[in-house]
Design an enzyme around this catalytic site. Sequence first.
Site, PDB file in Angstrom:
ATOM      1  N   GLU A  68      29.952   5.693 -34.264  1.00  0.00           N
ATOM      2  CA  GLU A  68      30.217   4.438 -33.925  1.00  0.00           C
ATOM      3  C   GLU A  68      29.354   3.408 -34.172  1.00  0.00           C
ATOM      4  OE1 GLU A  68      32.638   4.179 -30.372  1.00  0.00           O
ATOM      5  OE2 GLU A  68      32.477   2.019 -30.107  1.00  0.00           O
ATOM      6  N   ASP A 142      29.989  -8.573 -33.644  1.00  0.00           N
ATOM      7  CA  ASP A 142      29.588  -9.868 -33.421  1.00  0.00           C
ATOM      8  C   ASP A 142      30.407 -10.579 -34.571  1.00  0.00           C
ATOM      9  OD1 ASP A 142      28.215  -9.433 -31.139  1.00  0.00           O
ATOM     10  OD2 ASP A 142      26.523  -8.519 -32.474  1.00  0.00           O
ATOM     11  N   LYS A 146      29.881 -19.126 -37.371  1.00  0.00           N
ATOM     12  CA  LYS A 146      29.134 -20.216 -38.430  1.00  0.00           C
ATOM     13  C   LYS A 146      29.042 -19.764 -39.695  1.00  0.00           C
ATOM     14  CE  LYS A 146      26.964 -22.657 -34.545  1.00  0.00           C
ATOM     15  NZ  LYS A 146      25.560 -22.524 -33.835  1.00  0.00           N
ATOM     16  N   ASP A 178      39.067  -9.591 -32.454  1.00  0.00           N
ATOM     17  CA  ASP A 178      39.755 -10.650 -32.012  1.00  0.00           C
ATOM     18  C   ASP A 178      39.801 -11.950 -32.752  1.00  0.00           C
ATOM     19  OD1 ASP A 178      37.316 -11.003 -30.886  1.00  0.00           O
ATOM     20  OD2 ASP A 178      38.061 -11.433 -28.497  1.00  0.00           O
ATOM     21  N   THR A 216      37.942  -1.012 -25.709  1.00  0.00           N
ATOM     22  CA  THR A 216      36.517  -1.246 -25.380  1.00  0.00           C
ATOM     23  C   THR A 216      36.307  -2.291 -24.464  1.00  0.00           C
ATOM     24  OG1 THR A 216      36.325  -2.944 -27.109  1.00  0.00           O
ATOM     25  CG2 THR A 216      36.073  -0.524 -27.948  1.00  0.00           C
ATOM     26  N   ARG A 217      35.241  -2.623 -23.873  1.00  0.00           N
ATOM     27  CA  ARG A 217      34.881  -3.733 -22.815  1.00  0.00           C
ATOM     28  C   ARG A 217      35.246  -5.086 -23.682  1.00  0.00           C
ATOM     29  NH1 ARG A 217      29.754  -3.834 -19.278  1.00  0.00           N
ATOM     30  NH2 ARG A 217      30.510  -1.553 -18.854  1.00  0.00           N
TER      31      ARG A 217
END
Length: 241
Positions: A68, A142, A146, A178, A216-217
């Site tokens: 992971e 992440d 930009k 997302d 996941t969180r």
Amino acid sequence: MSGGLLTAAAASEERRRVYGRRKGKKLRAGRQALVDELLPRLQLDLPPSGPLDPAALFPRPILGLWLEIGFGAGEHLVAQARAHPELGFIGCEPYLNGMAACVAQVAESGLDNVRLFGDDARLILERLPRATLGRAHILFPDPWPKVRHHRRRIVSMPVLDLLAAALTDEAELRLATDHMDYARWMLAHLMRHPAFEWLAERPADWQARAEDETPTRYEQKALDQGLKPIYLRFRRRPRAG
Ligand SMILES: C[S@@+](CC[C@H](N)C(=O)[O-])C[C@H]1O[C@@H](n2cnc3c(N)ncnc32)[C@H](O)[C@@H]1O
């Protein structure tokens, strides 16, 4: 914090490969003590040279190895490791507070099939022998929205090349995000890569998390905000010959 982690972190900082934060709030004394005690046992140190020997990472034989990348606080990694005691798991997470949260969960669960790497996942991928990974997860990486930061995105052709080399034939690479622009970026890169085949047959396949996964969180945060994450499952095509 153990010297090994700092050394690896310093080496990577030099290579400027990990972007984003490595440290957040100071760890509570109890959490810091747990990390100091347990991380040296759980931590994966790269050998000075040559490939990693996955079997040597675990105290008992394992039937397969999953990876992971960017496990955050480790809920998903720990849930998978609990669900599959027969497999070995490597989790990569350069964010120290996330690493500490994961160490605590591994300890609570008494798991012996998890090894943690506190640095850039690419450093592990480069050292894994060919065709050793039975699955890889990149969940809510992440998004670097930009345009000038897009090159920081972990999903990139060089990383897909490393994954293609490390995954076994038919192994799955699972991704989720997302961030719609990143979802399109992931799809575009993976569809262009000759080693990967998208497994989706109907919208439900990318609109819903796979049944054997836990949220996941970051995913939970996104769901709480009413966002609809995209879930992508790719198969590593069998090698020719
Ligand atoms: C947005 S968070 C998502 C965390 C977790 N997967 C989740 O869904 O809750 C992305 C994580 O990837 C980690 N990360 C960033 N670059 C990485 C790299 N090169 N190798 C491994 N992890 C990385 C970050 O530290 C961060 O914790």
